[in-house]
Design an enzyme around this catalytic site. Structure first.
Site, PDB file in Angstrom:
ATOM      1  N   LYS A  96       0.698  -1.240   0.072  1.00  0.00           N
ATOM      2  CA  LYS A  96       0.017   0.033  -0.134  1.00  0.00           C
ATOM      3  C   LYS A  96       0.844   1.273   0.080  1.00  0.00           C
ATOM      4  CE  LYS A  96      -4.288  -1.839   1.488  1.00  0.00           C
ATOM      5  NZ  LYS A  96      -5.601  -1.500   2.675  1.00  0.00           N
ATOM      6  N   LYS A 126      -4.279  -9.322  -5.655  1.00  0.00           N
ATOM      7  CA  LYS A 126      -5.589  -9.793  -5.122  1.00  0.00           C
ATOM      8  C   LYS A 126      -6.626  -8.835  -5.567  1.00  0.00           C
ATOM      9  CE  LYS A 126      -6.070  -7.692  -0.837  1.00  0.00           C
ATOM     10  NZ  LYS A 126      -6.978  -7.411  -0.112  1.00  0.00           N
ATOM     11  N   LYS A 146     -11.099  -3.965  -2.757  1.00  0.00           N
ATOM     12  CA  LYS A 146     -12.187  -2.799  -2.954  1.00  0.00           C
ATOM     13  C   LYS A 146     -11.784  -1.538  -3.493  1.00  0.00           C
ATOM     14  CE  LYS A 146     -13.522  -3.526   1.786  1.00  0.00           C
ATOM     15  NZ  LYS A 146     -12.304  -3.501   2.365  1.00  0.00           N
TER      16      LYS A 146
HETATM   17  N1  AQP Z   1      -9.066 -10.844  -2.827  1.00  0.00           N
HETATM   18  C1  AQP Z   1      -9.391 -11.409  -1.568  1.00  0.00           C
HETATM   19  N2  AQP Z   1      -9.799 -12.644  -1.641  1.00  0.00           N
HETATM   20  C2  AQP Z   1     -10.100 -13.380  -0.134  1.00  0.00           C
HETATM   21  N3  AQP Z   1     -10.335 -12.533   0.801  1.00  0.00           N
HETATM   22  C3  AQP Z   1     -10.015 -11.339   0.785  1.00  0.00           C
HETATM   23  N4  AQP Z   1     -10.193 -10.344   1.588  1.00  0.00           N
HETATM   24  C4  AQP Z   1      -9.778  -9.044   1.037  1.00  0.00           C
HETATM   25  N5  AQP Z   1      -9.544  -9.332  -0.136  1.00  0.00           N
HETATM   26  C5  AQP Z   1      -9.592 -10.624  -0.592  1.00  0.00           C
HETATM   27  C6  AQP Z   1     -10.584 -10.479   2.919  1.00  0.00           C
HETATM   28  O1  AQP Z   1     -11.941  -9.587   3.258  1.00  0.00           O
HETATM   29  C7  AQP Z   1     -11.682  -9.256   4.553  1.00  0.00           C
HETATM   30  C8  AQP Z   1     -11.869  -7.828   4.836  1.00  0.00           C
HETATM   31  O2  AQP Z   1     -10.722  -7.248   4.418  1.00  0.00           O
HETATM   32  P1  AQP Z   1     -10.506  -5.756   5.001  1.00  0.00           P
HETATM   33  O3  AQP Z   1     -11.632  -4.977   4.676  1.00  0.00           O
HETATM   34  O4  AQP Z   1     -10.046  -5.671   6.226  1.00  0.00           O
HETATM   35  O5  AQP Z   1      -9.376  -5.362   3.985  1.00  0.00           O
HETATM   36  P2  AQP Z   1      -8.577  -5.744   3.071  1.00  0.00           P
HETATM   37  O6  AQP Z   1      -7.806  -6.956   3.355  1.00  0.00           O
HETATM   38  O7  AQP Z   1      -7.272  -4.832   2.580  1.00  0.00           O
HETATM   39  O8  AQP Z   1      -9.541  -5.889   1.783  1.00  0.00           O
HETATM   40  P3  AQP Z   1      -9.610  -4.982   0.326  1.00  0.00           P
HETATM   41  O9  AQP Z   1     -10.703  -5.340  -0.328  1.00  0.00           O
HETATM   42  O10 AQP Z   1      -8.300  -5.099  -0.387  1.00  0.00           O
HETATM   43  O11 AQP Z   1      -9.553  -3.562   0.837  1.00  0.00           O
HETATM   44  P4  AQP Z   1      -8.799  -2.258   0.831  1.00  0.00           P
HETATM   45  O12 AQP Z   1      -8.569  -2.320  -0.902  1.00  0.00           O
HETATM   46  O13 AQP Z   1      -9.712  -1.306   1.283  1.00  0.00           O
HETATM   47  O14 AQP Z   1      -7.418  -2.549   1.181  1.00  0.00           O
HETATM   48  C9  AQP Z   1     -10.352 -10.034   5.496  1.00  0.00           C
HETATM   49  O15 AQP Z   1     -10.712 -11.168   5.934  1.00  0.00           O
HETATM   50  C10 AQP Z   1      -9.654 -10.155   4.088  1.00  0.00           C
HETATM   51  O16 AQP Z   1      -8.439 -10.992   4.296  1.00  0.00           O
END
Ligand code: AQP
Length: 328
Positions: A112, A193, A196
């Site tokens: 990030k 991966k 969002k």
């Molecule tokens: N691509 C993914 N595949 C499987 N699991 C995923 N998680 C996130 N991306 C994937 C799981 O979703 C849960 C919530 O995640 P988070 O909101 O804490 O943040 P993150 O892991 O950083 O998810 P994002 O979507 O990538 O958010 P942003 O873009 O804001 O950083 C967790 O259980 C995570 O493992």
């Protein structure tokens, strides 16, 4: 005693099918077995800039989505992180028991902050806040996708370090990684991966995507050279990703899915993946609309906040005494 399971999904953007697979689906699978603490980590979201109005809105929407997906608002404790002040208080104490070296090794921080000129301190220290989120409720298990496993391991290390210094205080949590769907990949760059907060909206399927968008995104998903469909994550990450998505959303094992697509071409695979997602997501979206027009979200959040506050206050009081804060 019933074991505790805790997880949260950041309201940092619209939820994706990756968030469903790594986070929400696991709650659905385990909510009868565990006492579930499911929170909205709004404090984590501001590690990157957020528009305040949008963040307020998303906090409620994400809870609506939890409920629409089938998470029980009655059986589980659903609450907003920032409404429980002990998260920040405990985080500070844990920060003073953590090391720069261990935080520097976090791959999510590296990803990030990569290429950014100004890197917020919160982005660096947020895994400690995550440790506080978990340890405050003495959670036994933390369901998570593969990307967050390292952060749960950090929480384990901090808990063990604290326990060794002050005596048994925290339960040492275990990560719970799904066998299927632990890493749903970006549709345009399958080496990454799905996220969002992606800049390329074609790369993620959001839980609130329209039927037209779902079909368009899946049909233009990057696949691999060759044209035969089989699961091989190292050499065919794009196709393997589509097979995984199909398995999760059609509730079939990977073996059944592979058998189903034997002899199929990429175009056939994409059409069927799109079909299965359209069916699942349109059904979810109508449940979501019903939840949002009821008063359920606020009722659930009030109940969850009151319950979580009591537990958090007890843990924090114990910890602050152990480290010597205030009057005994
Ligand atoms: N691509 C993914 N595949 C499987 N699991 C995923 N998680 C996130 N991306 C994937 C799981 O979703 C849960 C919530 O995640 P988070 O909101 O804490 O943040 P993150 O892991 O950083 O998810 P994002 O979507 O990538 O958010 P942003 O873009 O804001 O950083 C967790 O259980 C995570 O493992």
């Amino acid at each position: 005693m019933t074991k505790r399971l805790l997880t949260g999904l950041q309201p940092s953007g619209e939820l994706t099918i990756g968030n469903f697979c790594g986070g929400i689906k696991q709650i659905l699978d385990y909510q009868r077995e565990y006492e579930v603490f499911l929170f909205v980590p709004d404090m984590h979201s501001i590690t990157v800039p957020q528009d305040p109005e949008t963040l307020h809105r998303r906090v409620r929407e994400i809870v609506g989505m939890y409920l629409a997906c089938g998470v029980s608002g009655e059986a589980n404790h659903i609450y907003i992180q920032s409404e429980i002040l002990e998260h920040a208080n405990l985080s500070w104490i844990l920060e003073c028991h953590s090391y720069m070296g261990e935080l520097s090794r976090m791959t999510q921080f590296k990803a990030k902050s990569d290429g950014k000129k100004e890197i917020g301190c919160g982005l660096f220290t947020y895994p400690i806040l995550m440790a506080a989120d978990i340890l405050l409720y003495n959670a036994d298990c933390v369901p998570t996708g593969a990307d967050q496993k390292q952060h749960v391991e950090l929480a384990r290390n901090i808990a063990q370090r604290f326990n060794a210094r002050y005596g048994e205080t925290f339960v040492v949590p275990e990560p719970l990684i799904p066998k299927l769907g632990a890493k749903i990949r970006d549709l345009q760059s399958p080496d990454k991966k799905m996220s969002k907060s992606t800049e390329n909206k074609k790369a993620s399927i959001f839980l609130n995507d329209t039927e037209k968008d779902i079909r368009k995104k899946i049909m233009s998903a990057v696949t691999d050279s060759g044209d035969s469909v089989y699961f091989d994550e190292a050499n065919k990450p794009g196709v393997s990703n589509l097979l995984t998505i199909y398995s999760v959303f059609s509730q079939q094992t990977l073996e059944q899915t592979q058998e189903h697509f034997q002899g199929a071409r990429y175009g056939d695979l994409k059409k069927e993946v799109a079909e299965v997602l359209v069916e699942f997501l349109t059904n979810l979206q109508s449940k979501y609309a019903a939840v949002m027009s009821s008063g359920e979200v606020d009722e659930v959040l009030d109940r969850g906040r009151d319950y979580a506050r009591e537990i958090a206050a007890q843990t924090y009081d114990k910890v602050r005494r152990l480290v010597g804060f205030g009057r005994v």
